[in-house]
Design a protein around this motif. Structure first.
Motif, mmCIF file in Angstrom:
data_model
loop_
_atom_site.group_PDB
_atom_site.id
_atom_site.type_symbol
_atom_site.label_atom_id
_atom_site.label_comp_id
_atom_site.label_asym_id
_atom_site.label_seq_id
_atom_site.Cartn_x
_atom_site.Cartn_y
_atom_site.Cartn_z
ATOM 1 N N THR A 96 0.830 -1.218 0.000
ATOM 2 C CA THR A 96 0.000 0.000 0.000
ATOM 3 C C THR A 96 0.856 1.256 0.000
ATOM 4 O O THR A 96 0.346 2.357 -0.178
ATOM 5 C CB THR A 96 -0.921 0.072 1.238
ATOM 6 O OG1 THR A 96 -0.104 0.116 2.416
ATOM 7 C CG2 THR A 96 -1.872 -1.087 1.324
ATOM 8 N N ARG A 150 -3.148 -0.036 -5.465
ATOM 9 C CA ARG A 150 -4.611 -0.143 -5.434
ATOM 10 C C ARG A 150 -5.104 -1.536 -5.058
ATOM 11 O O ARG A 150 -5.941 -1.661 -4.161
ATOM 12 C CB ARG A 150 -5.200 0.269 -6.790
ATOM 13 C CG ARG A 150 -4.987 1.723 -7.122
ATOM 14 C CD ARG A 150 -6.259 2.546 -6.873
ATOM 15 N NE ARG A 150 -5.922 3.968 -6.839
ATOM 16 C CZ ARG A 150 -5.598 4.697 -7.916
ATOM 17 N NH1 ARG A 150 -5.606 4.134 -9.116
ATOM 18 N NH2 ARG A 150 -5.295 5.959 -7.797
ATOM 19 N N PRO A 151 -4.590 -2.587 -5.745
ATOM 20 C CA PRO A 151 -5.084 -3.932 -5.388
ATOM 21 C C PRO A 151 -4.816 -4.265 -3.916
ATOM 22 O O PRO A 151 -5.650 -4.902 -3.259
ATOM 23 C CB PRO A 151 -4.284 -4.861 -6.309
ATOM 24 C CG PRO A 151 -3.807 -4.005 -7.417
ATOM 25 C CD PRO A 151 -3.637 -2.634 -6.866
ATOM 26 N N SER A 161 -11.100 -5.709 1.824
ATOM 27 C CA SER A 161 -11.953 -6.898 1.702
ATOM 28 C C SER A 161 -11.805 -7.828 2.906
ATOM 29 O O SER A 161 -12.704 -8.605 3.197
ATOM 30 C CB SER A 161 -11.630 -7.650 0.405
ATOM 31 O OG SER A 161 -10.389 -8.308 0.557
ATOM 32 N N THR A 204 -0.737 0.485 -9.752
ATOM 33 C CA THR A 204 -1.170 -0.876 -10.104
ATOM 34 C C THR A 204 -0.757 -1.874 -9.030
ATOM 35 O O THR A 204 -1.296 -2.976 -8.947
ATOM 36 C CB THR A 204 -0.569 -1.319 -11.464
ATOM 37 O OG1 THR A 204 0.860 -1.264 -11.352
ATOM 38 C CG2 THR A 204 -1.025 -0.422 -12.591
ATOM 39 N N LYS A 263 -7.379 -2.577 -1.885
ATOM 40 C CA LYS A 263 -8.640 -3.301 -2.072
ATOM 41 C C LYS A 263 -8.666 -4.567 -1.219
ATOM 42 O O LYS A 263 -9.668 -4.886 -0.564
ATOM 43 C CB LYS A 263 -8.805 -3.683 -3.551
ATOM 44 C CG LYS A 263 -9.347 -2.568 -4.401
ATOM 45 C CD LYS A 263 -10.815 -2.850 -4.766
ATOM 46 C CE LYS A 263 -11.618 -1.573 -4.905
ATOM 47 N NZ LYS A 263 -11.115 -0.682 -5.955
ATOM 48 N N PHE A 264 -7.518 -5.280 -1.258
ATOM 49 C CA PHE A 264 -7.462 -6.529 -0.513
ATOM 50 C C PHE A 264 -7.683 -6.274 0.984
ATOM 51 O O PHE A 264 -8.485 -6.943 1.628
ATOM 52 C CB PHE A 264 -6.110 -7.212 -0.731
ATOM 53 C CG PHE A 264 -5.909 -8.399 0.185
ATOM 54 C CD1 PHE A 264 -6.493 -9.636 -0.101
ATOM 55 C CD2 PHE A 264 -5.155 -8.275 1.362
ATOM 56 C CE1 PHE A 264 -6.338 -10.710 0.755
ATOM 57 C CE2 PHE A 264 -5.008 -9.347 2.219
ATOM 58 C CZ PHE A 264 -5.585 -10.567 1.922
#
Lengths: 516, 971
Positions: B18, B27-28, B35, B24, B31-32
């Motif tokens: 993070t 962001r994931p 979640s 690229t 997001k993870f």
């Protein structure tokens, strides 16, 4: 101050033309949590070591047992009190009473722990032993003047019926001692007050009032009556109130300042409630006398008289009108300028409630010349007074006619409340913003919003309101922002949104019949 | 999620990602984390990492992530699931204080924030031991820990400063006081003692003084709502120590930094605030201490330097004196002539001086300078505080204070005169002093005549201001020039007109100054002078008086707009607008040149609209150009369109949202000037105006409706013939607006224009559907506003298409519909219609229903005939019914949320009121009389009998009056 839901309150003020006058009235709620020291100017809940007016030569009635050596030890007292000899019992009681009358650390708990209370109470019944009866009553009175726990011990041992019976004693000083003890028990709170009332204390007390009752006795009795009127949650039962009122009214027409003071306090407690309670007081016709007492030279009389009238004008418009008819508006100006800040504050509070009334009453406020003292208070009063005065302005502007609001602004109130926008109290600030908004609504009706905007700006109000847009309290921020937007703003903003490709005019089928 | 090493490892990796600059990767990872944050133990994993990770970066990152997680999830929202398990909540609360206190400062701050977020929700009920846990730490003796506790306490308690009194709040404060007040007091005393023992250890002192500052802040919060019993009893301890700290100086704590306030300054500022709080709210109790504080604060002011780092302290200290000196019972503290002189000399004058920081702002940061100097955002400045003190002192000592200052003003002016180049700042201070003294009179203007006979404003203007304005070199001493211009502006109402007229050309010259502040002030002063009113409600300065300067004024204004730093100067643009408005037709000769410059400006700013006020005045100026020019010669409208349309097209194509409401208004203005035809250029744009995306923005709705109305008025027939396929779209707009309680009146505006201007046959097929929509809205959610608009529309329809058409279309939707609408809506509600035109439409419409609709005479509708007539007479004679149902919050046009802000209404694009009936009906009462007469001759005997059976007497009397006035009789 009541904890109103400000949003609702504001809605009711801003959006609806028909205002609910009950919502504007600021009722004092006494069960509020307090951070401050207890009020200094209210009458005492419980009293110890007052002087009995009717006490004859003490020696004659209750010879002191000096020869037994003094101070007595607790063991001596216990021994004497629990002995079979009346003389020893009297001696023990007197010794106990004297210890309990000490200024510092009277040994209340020790006496209770020694189990002497049941003895004391049983002595109360001995009508043929007046000295013992008297000493026991005095000792119990002193214990009842302690904390709630102490009072509780006295009541638990059956003192209530015994003291009530003692009221009828032919010996005035014994009866007076009972009056005093009962006063202490009643002052503990509504629970004991109501127990006393259920035991028919009121007729027993009232029967002692007659033309030849000595003034000193009447003073104590009035104080006890006031404690029987005191406390809320619940208020004293209505039938009891009705029983007491005629005598209280009678007492209020005497001239002794102590009696007047306590009788006024009694009325102030009785009028501190909903409109129904206020009505009971108003219906006695005592309002003119209370208004008269508001200009009494003794602070101790004037304060509770002012409080009572303050309570009454927090009631309905009709109730308020009785106080106005009695001339309250002629007296308030001098009280609003009283040297004592607490009097100023109470007077402002009363005015704030009168100003919450219909415009006819607001007109009387103007006619009787209350605007100048109000503005003086806003300018120079202490903070608590200013707070009440601000409420008066806001209530005035919510219910007043356009002309009335104009005369308020012209009297200097706008300038004064603008200066107060810097106070360190979010609620007061909000109430002021509310008043300014009301003034703008009046100006709108005259088509003079621009003139008012200019005036507010000249008086430094715009700067202050702009600053308040940084206030941490959301409602204050909102109110300031709304004023700026509505009367000073030319902000320009864009609004975003999403949409589909094209409009199509699609009719819908009629489902069911139309019925308006 | 287990609390195990594998999970800690995974979490560490994602946290590290993070921080990656590459989105690229970042962001994931973000997001993870989001979640998995709903899993049990997630917050505990974070806490473990921030405590134990070997990598400092990960520790801080975990702390920040944890705080944000708490911020998002801790609050329990009703009807929403609990996002943090109870076990986690308990574990967090059990550990976080410890963890916070044992962490390094960076992490401590995050955790402290987290604690206050949790505290806001859980404290005190659901976190009863928080306070005791914190208080025990006071005894640790470790000031790193103590400061952590104090900081947390501050973030928990600071809301006491702004929340409203309530039993809930006060119970909490009481609880806090019970556990916290005594330990805090003990800590305060102990810390002060430690300061003495460590008086030579600078590092220790720094920590101790930050504790003292935090303690003082806590004192402020805990004493804010009311004076607590505990603090009243311990006032001696607190106030004596506060007083001691105010007078304390320690060389070790002085900082070299000129800008940033040091620990001593921060502490003393807070103590000034505390003293001010007590002086304001707890006057009675604080009285014994107050004189000491006045002396201490005053000495503090005398000994404090000019550096910026002292600004907050000085302004707080002066504000304290200002608030005290205007209280009647402290008057005596200031009364003495020597005291007053020394306050003036040592406190006020030094703080009014123009400092180097002001000079820097004047030159390099003109916007900030103007905001402070002109717009009053100078609340925290020394100058402002000094001004407030002058005003406070003047309340009781106006004479002596003015006398003292007059002496100062004279000596400062004398200094200036000796050597202007060297001493110009003295004159600046002199002007400022005069201004602050005299503007007191301005605030007291109300009721009192010029309060300040001691300051002769006019004389000062002539002797000291005018010479600066007249100086041939506008760029010399720009600060003094700006002062002089500001003087004219501020005292414009006090100065005689001839002086102002003398100033006008000088101000115009100053528009050419290089200094941004100077030419901005000149523009602003001119703009203000142009708005002044003279006798007869005209402008004070007339266009005739301006005639000699018109060209130079316009020239200089537009030239100033070209100076770098002023290309989007809102003051100049506003002055342009005001000049146009004042000069009126005198600007016509210049417009061909100016319009080019304005459109060029518009093109530039539309690339990136950033100055809303500038843009607004730009559009106002455009409107004025159009109106003034076309008023003299309407045919010039074409040349404006030629100039403006290319820019407008670009704005529309690029969807410059801020500008669309303006563009629509200017286009409406242009189109309305055309005489009954619509140019093809407008028709080309028509389909675009119906795009739903435009109608989604609240701010577009009023100007777009107005524009469509102009289209319909000028080109109803053209639309029907060449754009008939757009009619459903047009009605779709109506349908959308009709569905909104806030915008339904706009829908009716559109509908009225359609009925009035579209050829009837072009909308025949839609009529029934339109009414069905209206009836549905009436049934489902009628409001007073809707009903008022509905009544006007129905009657307009009747006027336009006839009463029979109205009755037939209603009854075709549902049998007896017409009667129901009359009975349930028109008769009871028509009294609410407001507006002269609206009332006239209703009167004519109802007259037609009464007299031109056979169904009213020979069906069961007959029974409604008299009540309808009575309602009409009521509309004529009774006052408007402005009552609203109790349960309805009246959605008035002004109340629509966002209306004002989003719409950006242009004052100079104003629309004239339109009367669709016009002169066709002069007096509707006469029309009623004549129409009734006609009806009665068609049905002899019927009308008088209907009147005599049920019309009330008063109404009958009015009606007879109409008949008499029309000289007709009923048969």
């Amino acid at each position: 101050m009541p904890t109103k839901n400000m949003t609702d309150e504001r809605l009711s003020k801003f959006k609806n033309k028909g205002k609910d006058p009950a919502k504007l009235r600021e009722k004092r709620i006494t069960e509020c949590v307090e951070l401050r020291k207890a009020h200094k100017n209210e009458s005492f809940l419980k009293r110890r070591n007052i002087t009995l007016s009717s006490l004859p030569d003490e020696e004659a009635l209750s010879p002191e047992y000096k020869d037994m050596g003094s101070p007595c030890s607790m063991e001596d007292i216990v021994r004497d009190v629990t002995s079979g000899s009346r003389e020893a019992q009297t001696r023990g009681c007197q010794a106990a009473r004297k210890l309990l009358s000490q200024d510092r650390n009277p040994p209340m708990k020790e006496i209770i722990d020694a189990g002497l209370l049941s003895n004391f109470v049983s002595f109360l019944l001995l009508d043929d032993e007046p000295s013992l009866q008297f000493e026991a009553a005095w000792a119990l009175t002193n214990i009842a003047s302690g904390t709630s726990w102490h009072t509780q011990q006295v009541v638990k041992h059956g003192a209530v019926p015994a003291f009530i019976a003692l009221l009828a004693s032919p010996l005035l000083h014994i009866s007076e001692q009972a009056v005093w003890a009962i006063g202490n028990i009643a002052g503990d709170g509504s629970a004991y007050r109501d127990i006393l009332i259920e035991c028919n204390v009121i007729p027993a007390l009232l029967s002692r009032i007659c033309p030849d009752t000595p003034v000193g006795y009447l003073r104590n009795l009035t104080w006890t009556l006031s404690n029987l009127c005191r406390n809320k949650n619940p208020c004293p039962p209505l039938p009891a109130v009705m029983q007491m009122l005629p005598s209280l009214i009678q007492l209020l027409h005497l001239s002794d300042k102590d009696i007047l003071s306590d009788a006024c306090w009694a009325i102030s407690y009785l009028s501190d409630g909903d409109n129904e309670r206020i009505d009971v007081v108003v219906k006695t016709g005592i309002v003119p006398r209370l208004v008269e007492l508001m200009s009494h030279k003794e602070l101790s009389v004037m304060t509770p008289a002012l409080r009572s009238i303050g309570n009454i004008v927090s009631g309905s418009d009709v109730q308020t009108q009785t106080a106005i008819d009695a001339g309250v508006l002629n007296i308030l100006p001098q009280l609003m300028r009283h040297p004592k800040a607490s009097v100023q504050k109470e007077a402002a509070w009363a005015l704030s409630n009168i100003a919450a009334g219909p415009c006819k009453q607001i007109q009387q406020v103007i006619t009787c010349g209350l605007l100048p003292p109000l503005v003086e208070q806003l300018r120079n009063g202490d903070f608590k007074t200013q707070r009440e005065a601000v409420w008066a302005v806001t209530n005035f502007t919510s219910g007043g006619t356009v002309e009335q609001v104009v005369s308020l602004v012209q009297s200097g109130a706008l300038e004064a409340i603008i200066n107060l926008l810097q106070v360190k109290d979010a609620k007061v600030i909000l109430v002021i913003l509310d008043a300014i908004n009301n003034m703008f609504m009046a100006a709108e009706k005259l088509g003079e919003t621009e003139k008012l905007s200019l005036l507010v700006e000249e008086l430094g109000g715009l700067d202050r309101i702009e600053m308040l847009q940084n206030h941490d309290n959301d409602l204050v921020y909102q109110a300031a922002h709304n004023l700026i937007e509505k009367y000073f703003g030319d902000e320009i903003e864009g609004v975003k949104g999403a949409a589909t490709d094209a409009f199509v005019f699609h009719g819908t089928d009629v489902q069911g019949a139309f019925e308006f | 999620m287990e609390l195990n090493d594998a999970n800690l490892q995974t979490l560490t990796e994602f946290l590290r990602k993070t921080l990656d600059p590459d989105p690229t990767v970042r962001r994931p990872a973000e997001k993870f984390l989001e979640s998995v944050e709903g899993n049990q133990n997630y917050p505990l994993l974070l806490l473990t990492l921030l405590e134990k990770s070997q990598d400092n970066v990960i520790r801080v990152c975990a702390a920040v992530t944890f705080k944000n997680y708490i911020k998002r999830n801790w609050r329990l929202v009703e009807d929403e699931p609990n996002k943090i398990s109870d076990a986690d909540r308990t574990a967090i609360k059990a550990n976080i204080v410890n963890l916070m206190l044992s962490s390094p400062e960076q992490i401590q701050k995050q955790l402290s924030d987290a604690i206050s977020i949790i505290g806001r929700e859980d404290f005190p009920q659901k976190w009863p031991d928080l306070l005791t846990e914190m208080v025990t730490r006071f005894r640790s003796g470790d000031f790193h820990i103590i400061n952590g506790v104090l900081r947390t306490a501050h973030s928990l308690f600071k809301r006491y400063r702004h929340e409203f009194k309530s039993n809930e709040l006060w119970s909490e404060i009481k609880l806090v006081l019970d556990t916290f007040a005594l330990p805090l007091t003990e800590l305060f005393k102990a810390t002060i003692e430690l300061c003495q023992t460590h008086a030579t250890d600078v590092n220790a002192l720094k920590v101790l003084f930050s504790s003292l500052t935090l303690i003082s802040k806590l004192f402020y919060s805990l004493n804010f709502q009311d004076l607590p019993e505990f603090f009243e009893d311990n006032m001696e301890t607190w106030m004596t120590n506060f007083h001691g700290l105010l007078t304390l100086d320690n060389k070790l704590l002085q900082t070299d930094d000129e800008e940033e306030a040091g620990l001593l300054e921060l502490l003393k500022s807070q103590i000034c605030d505390n003293a001010a709080l007590y002086a304001q709210k707890y006057d009675e109790e604080f009285q014994p201490y107050l004189p000491r504080f006045v002396t201490a604060i005053w000495n503090l002011l005398v000994s404090t330097g000019q550096e910026v780092k002292y600004d907050l302290l000085v302004s707080n200290a002066i504000q304290f004196l200002a608030s005290v000196c205007e209280r009647p019972h402290y008057k005596h503290l200031f009364e003495d002539q020597n005291t007053l002189t020394s306050i003036c000399e040592k406190v006020i004058v030094p703080n009014m001086e123009f400092r180097s920081a002001d000079e820097e702002a004047f030159e390099d940061n003109s916007e900030e300078y103007i905001r402070r100097d002109l717009e009053g955002s100078d609340i925290d400045t020394r100058r402002r505080a000094a001004c407030d003190l002058v005003r406070g002192l003047c309340k009781f000592f106006e004479g002596p204070v003015t006398a003292i200052f007059s002496g100062y003003v004279n000596s400062m002016l004398a200094e200036y005169a000796k050597n202007p180049g060297e001493n110009w700042k003295h004159k600046d201070a002199a002007i400022y002093l005069v201004t602050s003294l005299a503007s007191k009179a301005q605030t007291q203007k109300h009721g009192i005549t010029q309060a300040n006979e001691l300051v002769n404003l006019n004389e000062f203007f002539v002797n000291h201001i005018l010479p600066d304005l007249k100086s041939p070199n506008v760029n010399e001493f720009p600060v003094l020039k700006a002062d002089a211009i500001k003087y004219v502006m501020i005292f414009r109402s006090q100065l005689p007109k001839e002086q102002l007229l003398q100033a006008v050309p000088l101000l115009i010259t100053h528009l050419q100054a290089e200094s941004t502040v100077e030419h901005t002030y000149a523009a602003h002063a001119l703009e203000r002078l142009f708005t002044m009113r003279g006798p007869n409600n005209t402008t004070l300065i007339t266009p005739a008086e301006m005639a000699p300067f018109t060209e130079q004024l316009l020239n200089n204004l537009f030239k100033a707009l070209a100076v770098p730093g002023s290309v989007e100067n809102e003051y100049i643009m506003k002055a342009i607008m005001r000049s146009f408005s004042l000069l009126q037709e005198a600007i016509v000769p210049y417009i061909p040149t100016l319009i080019g410059q304005l459109t060029h400006k518009l093109l530039l700013v539309s690339k990136n609209p950033s100055k809303p006020h500038f843009n607004h005045y730009l559009f106002e100026s455009l409107c004025l150009s159009v109106r003034i020019t076309c008023k003299a010669n309407p045919t010039t409208v074409g040349s404006f369109e030629e100039a403006l349309f290319p820019v407008f097209t670009e704005i529309l194509q690029n969807d410059v949202q801020e500008f669309l409401p303006y563009v629509f208004q200017v286009m409406s203005l242009l189109l309305e000037i055309h005489s009954n035809s619509i140019p093809p250029s407008y028709m080309a744009l028509f389909p675009h105006l119906l795009q739903p995306v435009l109608w989604e923005r609240t701010g577009n709705i009023p100007p777009l409706v107005r524009l469509l109305q102009a289209y319909l008025e000028k080109g109803g027939a053209t639309i029907a013939s060449s754009a008939a396929d757009k009619i459903p779209g047009l009605l779709g707009v109506f349908q959308k607006l009709n569905a909104s309680k806030a915008n339904d009146h706009q829908g009716f505006y559109l509908l009225n224009s359609i009925i009035e201007h579209m050829p009837p046959e072009s909308i025949t097929q839609y009529r029934k559907q339109i009414f069905i929509l209206l009836f549905q809205r009436l049934q489902s959610s009628k409001t007073t506003k809707f009903i008022k608009s509905f009544l006007v529309f129905v009657n307009l329809y009747c006027v336009k298409y006839g009463a029979i058409a109205l009755q037939e279309i209603f009854d075709s939707i549902q049998p007896k519909m017409f009667g129901m609408v009359l009975e349930k809506i028109i008769i009871p509600e028509v009294q609410k219609v407001s507006g002269a035109v609206e009332k006239k439409i209703c009167a004519v419409g109802i007259t037609k229903i009464l007299t031109e609709c056979p169904a009213m005479m020979d069906t069961e509708y007959t029974k409604i005939w008299t009540p309808l007539l009575q309602a009409l007479i009521g509309l004529f004679e009774l006052p408007e019914d402005d009552s609203i149902p109790d349960d309805e919050h009246f959605i008035d046009i002004e109340d629509t949320p966002g209306y004002q802000t989003a719409f950006s209404q242009l004052a100079f694009a104003g629309k004239k009121e339109h009367d669709p009936i016009g002169d066709a009906v002069g007096n509707p009462k006469i029309l009623l009389a004549q129409s009734l007469h006609k009806l009665s001759t068609a049905f002899p005997g019927r009308v008088p009998s209907m009147l005599s059976t049920s019309l009330n007497a008063e109404a009958l009397q009015f009606l007879q009056g109409y008949l008499q006035a029309a000289s007709v009789q009923l048969v």
